[in-house]
Structures are given as C-alpha cells and as structure tokens.
Design a protein around this motif. Sequence first.
Motif, mmCIF file in Angstrom:
data_model
loop_
_atom_site.group_PDB
_atom_site.id
_atom_site.type_symbol
_atom_site.label_atom_id
_atom_site.label_comp_id
_atom_site.label_asym_id
_atom_site.label_seq_id
_atom_site.Cartn_x
_atom_site.Cartn_y
_atom_site.Cartn_z
ATOM 1 N N LEU A 129 0.818 -1.217 0.000
ATOM 2 C CA LEU A 129 0.000 0.000 0.000
ATOM 3 C C LEU A 129 0.850 1.264 0.000
ATOM 4 C CD1 LEU A 129 -2.703 -1.043 2.638
ATOM 5 C CD2 LEU A 129 -2.882 -1.152 0.142
ATOM 6 N N ILE A 130 2.178 1.135 0.015
ATOM 7 C CA ILE A 130 3.065 2.292 0.084
ATOM 8 C C ILE A 130 2.827 3.236 -1.096
ATOM 9 C CG2 ILE A 130 4.947 1.200 -1.196
ATOM 10 C CD1 ILE A 130 5.378 3.494 1.853
ATOM 11 N N ARG A 131 2.358 2.713 -2.217
ATOM 12 C CA ARG A 131 2.097 3.568 -3.383
ATOM 13 C C ARG A 131 0.942 4.525 -3.143
ATOM 14 N NH1 ARG A 131 -1.684 1.322 -7.236
ATOM 15 N NH2 ARG A 131 -2.696 -0.549 -6.413
ATOM 16 N N SER A 258 1.959 3.119 12.315
ATOM 17 C CA SER A 258 3.409 2.914 12.196
ATOM 18 C C SER A 258 3.908 3.376 10.831
ATOM 19 C CB SER A 258 3.767 1.438 12.408
ATOM 20 O OG SER A 258 3.653 1.070 13.758
ATOM 21 N N THR A 259 3.122 3.094 9.793
ATOM 22 C CA THR A 259 3.501 3.543 8.450
ATOM 23 C C THR A 259 3.660 5.054 8.420
ATOM 24 O OG1 THR A 259 2.382 1.666 7.397
ATOM 25 C CG2 THR A 259 2.815 3.598 6.027
ATOM 26 N N ASP A 276 10.172 -2.348 0.657
ATOM 27 C CA ASP A 276 11.036 -3.262 1.423
ATOM 28 C C ASP A 276 11.281 -2.739 2.829
ATOM 29 O OD1 ASP A 276 11.185 -4.910 -0.768
ATOM 30 O OD2 ASP A 276 13.138 -4.162 -1.445
ATOM 31 N N GLU A 277 11.552 -1.427 2.934
ATOM 32 C CA GLU A 277 11.807 -0.840 4.254
ATOM 33 C C GLU A 277 10.558 -0.925 5.132
ATOM 34 O OE1 GLU A 277 14.759 0.648 1.430
ATOM 35 O OE2 GLU A 277 12.568 0.639 1.385
ATOM 36 N N LEU A 278 9.395 -0.640 4.536
ATOM 37 C CA LEU A 278 8.156 -0.689 5.303
ATOM 38 C C LEU A 278 7.864 -2.116 5.769
ATOM 39 C CD1 LEU A 278 5.689 0.717 6.407
ATOM 40 C CD2 LEU A 278 4.580 0.453 4.179
ATOM 41 N N THR A 279 8.101 -3.091 4.895
ATOM 42 C CA THR A 279 7.910 -4.491 5.281
ATOM 43 C C THR A 279 8.778 -4.843 6.477
ATOM 44 O OG1 THR A 279 7.354 -5.185 3.027
ATOM 45 C CG2 THR A 279 8.123 -6.893 4.521
#
Length: 449
Positions: A129-131, A258-259, A276-279
């Motif tokens: 969902l980062i996009r 947190s995101t 990747d960092e968010l994961t």
Amino acid sequence: MANTNNGVAPVDEMLPAGKLFLYGLQHVLAMYAGAVAVPLIIAGAAKLTPAETAFLINADLFTCGLATLLQTLGIWKIGIKIPVIQGVTFAAVTPMVIMAQSGGMPLIFGSVIVAGLFTFLAAPFFSKLIRFFPPIVTGTIITIIGVSLLPVGINWAGGGLGNKNFGSMTFIFISAIVLLSILLINKLFKGFVSHIAVLLGLIVGLIVAIPFGLVSFSEVANAPWFGITIPFHFGFPVFDLGAIISMVLVMLVVMVESTGDFLAIGEIVGKKIGQDELTAGLRADGLATALGGILNAFPYTAFAQNVGLVGLTGVKSRFVVATSGVILVVLGLFPKMATIIASLPNAVLGGAGIAMFGIVAASGIKALAKVDFENNPNNMFIVAISVGIGLIPVLVPNFFQNFPAWSQTIMHSGITLGSLTAIILNAFFNGSKGAGDLEELKANAGIRE
C-alpha cells in the motif's frame, strides 16, 4: 540522501559513546511517561498488587528496549533501521482493559502473541500500500500526528490529567521555563549543546520543580535493585477467538499508524521509505508484539512523540535510538533506576512536549510544501478534510460513542481516521500515484534544481 564528511549517511553515522548516551537518554526521558502509562492502566483494570504492577512496568520497559533495538539495528529482513523508538500502543488499551476484567492477564497475552504473528506475516502484503502514500498523503498524516499529540503535551504542562491542581500557575510556570530553556539553548548554542537542548531543558525544569515540592524520590528507596522478566509470569496464555480478533483489528490500526511514523522519520532523516523498508519495519512491530505477549508486555509500535525529538535536535543517527533501547533494557532490569526517571514531574515534560509535538506538525507542513496546490486545487480538499476528520476524536472524544463496539478502536484514533481519509480522498481525486506533486511536475517538465 545527504552524506556526512566521512561518506556515511546521517542515519547510519556512529557517534562517540558519550554523545550516544546523552542523546539516547534524551529520547528515553521524552517517551518514558507514555511507556509506563499503559501498564499502569492495565494493572488497575486487572486489580494487580503493587508488586505485580511494578513487575509489569519493568517487563514493559525491558521489552520496549528489545523492540527498539530490533527496529534500529535490524536482523535479517526485520527492522527498518531508522531512529524510531518503540513503545506500547494506546490503540490497544480499551480491548485490553476489557480482557483484563473478564479473563485476566493470560487472556491479554494470548491475543497479543497471535496478533503479533499476524502482523509479522501480513507485513509484506500491507507494505504494497506504500504507493498510496505520496507527499500529499504523508504530509497530511505527519501534520495530523503532530497536532493530535499536542494535547498530550498541553495536559502535561497543566500538571497531568487527573491532577487536582491541574492548570495551576506553578505547573504552567515550570513548563514555560522548560520551553524557554530549550529555545534559548537552540538560539545561543550550536553543535553538541544544541542537540541536547531537550535534555538540558528537562534538567532545568527538574531543578526549578524541586523547591515547589513537585519532585519526590521516596519511591526509589522502596524499589528493588534488580528484577528479571520471567516469561509467562502471570500464567500460560489463553487463546480466545474473540480476544484474538479484537487484537488483530488493533494491529491493523497500528500498521497504519506505524507507516505514518516511519514515513515521518524518513522525511526528517532523508531516507526514502519504500516497500522493502516498510515491510521490515512492520515485521519488527509484529515480532516485538509477539515477544511482548511472551514477556508479559503488550503490542508495540513506533512512538510518535519521539519523531519530533529527531526533528528538533537534528540528530539523525539510528544508533542514538539503539542506545535508547539499551537504556530501556537496563531500566527494565534495575527498577530503582527506572523509579528515578519516573520522578520527573509532568509539568517538566509539558514544556518539552509542546516543542517536540509542534515540530512533528511543522515537519508535516514542510512535506506538504512538495505538493502542488496551485494547479490541483483538489489537493487542498484532501488536506482540509483529512485534518478535520483526524481531529474529531482529539477535540470531541465521545463524538463516535454510538458507533458499533467493533469500530471504536478505529474511531478513537484520530491518526488512523485522518490517515484513512487522506488515502481514500487522494485515490479518489488523484488516483494511486498522487498526481500533482511538485517533484513529478518538475520531472515531467524537465526542470532540475
């Protein structure tokens, strides 16, 4: 990302031991009151004895430290490796109070363990969902985080909620002294001294508070020198489906919050937070939460109040907050030391809190500077409506009291409400790519700085 003189990115810079300790201690002092608040609330709901309450606080501090080390240093693909300190999420308080009253501590810890494992496994999917988090969304969320936290700092400045003398001139005077000290130190000094402005301001406030009788070290003598956290101290965890579902819902809220915190810190330290960092960061949240259930603690998330401290001091090294993690572990093992820090009055924290939380909001406004409002007026609606809805639980806490019980965890979190609103409105007006960002417009026009 900007580099230091030796070619190392600021977020990865290793500082001298003395600076690491002082900067790290500054972070611990800023988050300590929030870190111990949840175990105190749960202990009261579960009717724990004073000795059991002290054990719960020590277990929480110890696990806070482990969770912070996991996030800042990282293991394998776990940990986001930015200066983010971990603490117990307040989103879990209401369901945990209900569990404590109906099934005791084992019921809480069973649901926490399963919810933590769920978060760990769901992290790669949620991070896709980062996009949906372009600058218009991240800037709005960071602003909401800061504005939502300001009432906490203001309540501290008044002496703390529930204080019979709340709002007394003494409390406000001490908070003003702390805030003024922080401002003067930043104005008059540069480098190392300005970086510990919050720590020095807290020390000044502590000294000023002593003659007013607001500082007491009486509990220090009663606290034991050493205490170790024993897994499943309150009994083997109970796994109840209803409790697990409610805690999983809490962790979905935590992942959204947190995101926002990760993106806020990434913005401040100049590190791009991708999928990747968010994961990795969300996996650390999940693993720390599962570990919390084993070590008699609770769900963990990034502590938003410390985001402002990173922005205020300008110290971006993740090893500073890793040092905070070590300090928290030590405090969890040595209750007498933890009791000394607990003696810091709320009024002293208030002056620092107003500065730190204001910085978070200012960072959000700075992020919004990347957004094109002139050519895309819809962006103004996204920010306005998201901030407005995000502030409803902050300004009128009982506004959603008639909504279904299952929705209360979301409805009571202004950060979650505002975040979801910003994501949905941006998708509606701009699509998933957040069209209208200045950087994108410049790139399309061939403009370079």
